[in-house]
Design a protein around this motif. Structure first.
Motif, PDB file in Angstrom:
ATOM      1  N   HIS A  77     -18.518   3.083  -1.119  1.00 28.55           N
ATOM      2  CA  HIS A  77     -19.417   2.008  -0.698  1.00 28.55           C
ATOM      3  C   HIS A  77     -18.786   0.633  -0.956  1.00 28.55           C
ATOM      4  CE1 HIS A  77     -23.061   4.921  -1.167  1.00 28.55           C
ATOM      5  NE2 HIS A  77     -22.396   5.112  -0.044  1.00 28.55           N
ATOM      6  N   ARG A  78     -18.055   0.514  -2.056  1.00 30.55           N
ATOM      7  CA  ARG A  78     -17.350  -0.745  -2.332  1.00 30.55           C
ATOM      8  C   ARG A  78     -16.298  -1.005  -1.249  1.00 30.55           C
ATOM      9  NH1 ARG A  78     -16.227  -0.423  -8.933  1.00 30.55           N
ATOM     10  NH2 ARG A  78     -18.352   0.220  -9.509  1.00 30.55           N
ATOM     11  N   LEU A  79     -15.555   0.044  -0.915  1.00 32.17           N
ATOM     12  CA  LEU A  79     -14.505  -0.092   0.087  1.00 32.17           C
ATOM     13  C   LEU A  79     -15.078  -0.369   1.475  1.00 32.17           C
ATOM     14  CD1 LEU A  79     -12.313   2.846  -1.213  1.00 32.17           C
ATOM     15  CD2 LEU A  79     -11.749   0.407  -1.374  1.00 32.17           C
ATOM     16  N   ASP A  80     -16.233   0.226   1.786  1.00 33.35           N
ATOM     17  CA  ASP A  80     -16.900  -0.056   3.062  1.00 33.35           C
ATOM     18  C   ASP A  80     -17.226  -1.543   3.181  1.00 33.35           C
ATOM     19  OD1 ASP A  80     -16.818   2.604   3.825  1.00 33.35           O
ATOM     20  OD2 ASP A  80     -18.834   3.048   3.085  1.00 33.35           O
ATOM     21  N   ALA A  81     -17.688  -2.135   2.077  1.00 28.93           N
ATOM     22  CA  ALA A  81     -18.022  -3.557   2.091  1.00 28.93           C
ATOM     23  C   ALA A  81     -16.764  -4.396   2.311  1.00 28.93           C
ATOM     24  CB  ALA A  81     -18.705  -3.951   0.780  1.00 28.93           C
ATOM     25  N   ALA A  82     -15.664  -4.024   1.668  1.00 28.64           N
ATOM     26  CA  ALA A  82     -14.412  -4.753   1.844  1.00 28.64           C
ATOM     27  C   ALA A  82     -13.913  -4.643   3.281  1.00 28.64           C
ATOM     28  CB  ALA A  82     -13.360  -4.218   0.874  1.00 28.64           C
ATOM     29  N   ALA A  83     -13.986  -3.439   3.853  1.00 24.07           N
ATOM     30  CA  ALA A  83     -13.546  -3.245   5.234  1.00 24.07           C
ATOM     31  C   ALA A  83     -14.395  -4.076   6.200  1.00 24.07           C
ATOM     32  CB  ALA A  83     -13.615  -1.764   5.593  1.00 24.07           C
ATOM     33  N   ALA A 110      -5.572   6.007  -3.295  1.00 25.25           N
ATOM     34  CA  ALA A 110      -6.724   6.609  -2.610  1.00 25.25           C
ATOM     35  C   ALA A 110      -7.559   5.523  -1.931  1.00 25.25           C
ATOM     36  CB  ALA A 110      -7.570   7.399  -3.593  1.00 25.25           C
ATOM     37  N   MET A 111      -7.689   4.386  -2.574  1.00 24.80           N
ATOM     38  CA  MET A 111      -8.436   3.270  -1.993  1.00 24.80           C
ATOM     39  C   MET A 111      -7.711   2.705  -0.774  1.00 24.80           C
ATOM     40  SD  MET A 111      -9.327   1.654  -5.725  1.00 24.80           S
ATOM     41  CE  MET A 111     -10.247   0.183  -5.300  1.00 24.80           C
ATOM     42  N   ARG A 112      -6.397   2.622  -0.861  1.00 25.86           N
ATOM     43  CA  ARG A 112      -5.594   2.130   0.274  1.00 25.86           C
ATOM     44  C   ARG A 112      -5.771   3.040   1.487  1.00 25.86           C
ATOM     45  NH1 ARG A 112      -0.904  -0.884   1.225  1.00 25.86           N
ATOM     46  NH2 ARG A 112      -0.787  -1.458  -0.994  1.00 25.86           N
ATOM     47  N   VAL A 113      -5.657   4.349   1.282  1.00 23.37           N
ATOM     48  CA  VAL A 113      -5.791   5.293   2.391  1.00 23.37           C
ATOM     49  C   VAL A 113      -7.173   5.160   3.032  1.00 23.37           C
ATOM     50  CG1 VAL A 113      -5.924   7.741   2.971  1.00 23.37           C
ATOM     51  CG2 VAL A 113      -4.090   6.913   1.479  1.00 23.37           C
ATOM     52  N   TYR A 114      -8.201   5.058   2.206  1.00 23.71           N
ATOM     53  CA  TYR A 114      -9.571   4.933   2.729  1.00 23.71           C
ATOM     54  C   TYR A 114      -9.713   3.669   3.573  1.00 23.71           C
ATOM     55  CZ  TYR A 114     -14.698   5.043   2.763  1.00 23.71           C
ATOM     56  OH  TYR A 114     -16.020   5.079   3.143  1.00 23.71           O
ATOM     57  N   LEU A 115      -9.183   2.569   3.094  1.00 26.11           N
ATOM     58  CA  LEU A 115      -9.302   1.310   3.828  1.00 26.11           C
ATOM     59  C   LEU A 115      -8.566   1.361   5.159  1.00 26.11           C
ATOM     60  CD1 LEU A 115      -8.921  -1.308   0.948  1.00 26.11           C
ATOM     61  CD2 LEU A 115     -10.958  -0.920   2.345  1.00 26.11           C
ATOM     62  N   THR A 116      -7.377   1.952   5.177  1.00 29.63           N
ATOM     63  CA  THR A 116      -6.639   2.039   6.445  1.00 29.63           C
ATOM     64  C   THR A 116      -7.391   2.893   7.465  1.00 29.63           C
ATOM     65  OG1 THR A 116      -5.303   3.899   5.629  1.00 29.63           O
ATOM     66  CG2 THR A 116      -4.404   1.679   5.338  1.00 29.63           C
ATOM     67  N   ARG A 117      -8.107   3.920   6.968  1.00 30.01           N
ATOM     68  CA  ARG A 117      -8.928   4.732   7.866  1.00 30.01           C
ATOM     69  C   ARG A 117     -10.087   3.937   8.455  1.00 30.01           C
ATOM     70  NH1 ARG A 117      -9.736   9.889   3.859  1.00 30.01           N
ATOM     71  NH2 ARG A 117      -7.644  10.831   4.060  1.00 30.01           N
ATOM     72  N   HIS A 118     -10.464   2.858   7.780  1.00 30.55           N
ATOM     73  CA  HIS A 118     -11.621   2.073   8.207  1.00 30.55           C
ATOM     74  C   HIS A 118     -11.220   0.698   8.735  1.00 30.55           C
ATOM     75  CE1 HIS A 118     -13.548   5.257   5.876  1.00 30.55           C
ATOM     76  NE2 HIS A 118     -14.674   4.950   6.477  1.00 30.55           N
ATOM     77  N   GLY A 119     -10.001   0.618   9.267  1.00 29.32           N
ATOM     78  CA  GLY A 119      -9.642  -0.544  10.052  1.00 29.32           C
ATOM     79  C   GLY A 119      -8.905  -1.669   9.350  1.00 29.32           C
TER      80      GLY A 119
END
Length: 228
Positions: A77-83, A110-119
């Motif tokens: 959820h934190r990473l979604d907000a950043a994306a 793991a956070m980097r991979v998630y963010l790249t998946r979300h644009g």
């Protein structure tokens, strides 16, 4: 063999003694509440939402655990907000800070991979592998990565402490507390913050060095340069 008996504490018998006991209890309560009061005072004008946070070059996302190598729901959820902030052009670079103290546990990657998946492009993500706690992350953001101003992203129960500590570390900060359902983890986190406030106040006053400081890194300036 005779069992030892536990003596129950006796209240003072005199009026003066009882008054002093009440005063001691009240003083203890005041001291216990001082760190939380400090946090609320420092962060009073610093909390925002993804919709109204000022445009800032850097967003900082704090680690919040992995599940089987993937970001936990709270961290996701934190990473979604950043994306979202990146997609809306409200931030240009995301600094992910977390624990990589052993080979089989790597929050920043793991956070980097998630963010790249979300644009979020890989070149706009910078990793801090020694963000072992909130104070360490804030100090390293300032001293190692050269961050002077940032949007901090965490859960609501943690964001005030994050903002207060980053302000103390020299990072002018706004905080976004993402919303989550009030489950066991949420209540645990909220309870933990009551005790963490005391340590945060001590960190702000004495400003200890992080567990690992290391040399300065050019990741954030380089990522910002590529964004221009």
């Amino acid at each position: 063999m005779r069992r030892p008996t536990l003596r129950t504490p006796r209240l003072p018998r005199t009026r003066t003694g009882r008054r002093r006991l009440v005063q001691a209890v009240m003083a203890g309560c005041v001291l216990a509440l001082l760190p939380a009061t400090w946090m609320y005072t420092v962060t009073a004008e610093r909390l925002r939402t993804t919709a109204d946070v000022p445009r800032t070059e850097v967003a900082v996302v704090f680690g919040a655990g992995l599940w089987d190598g993937e970001p936990s729901p709270y961290l996701a959820h934190r990473l979604d907000a950043a994306a979202r902030l990146y997609r809306e052009n409200r931030v240009q670079v995301v600094l992910v800070t977390g624990d990589n103290s052993r080979k089989d546990y790597d929050e920043p990657d793991a956070m980097r991979v998630y963010l790249t998946r979300h644009g979020v492009p890989d070149g706009r993500i910078v990793s801090d592998y020694a963000g072992f706690d909130t104070w360490d992350s804030c100090v390293r953001a300032k001293k190692i990565f050269g961050v002077d101003r940032a949007v901090l992203i965490s859960q609501g129960f943690h964001i005030r402490r994050a903002v207060a500590l980053c302000q103390a570390a020299g990072v002018r900060s706004y905080g976004i507390g993402v919303q989550d359902k009030h489950d066991v983890t949420w209540y645990y986190g909220g309870t933990r913050e009551i005790f963490a406030a005391g340590k945060a106040a001590l960190d702000a006053v004495f400003q200890p060095d992080p567990r690992f400081l290391g040399p300065k890194e050019a990741g954030v300036p380089a990522a910002l340069a590529s964004a221009r």
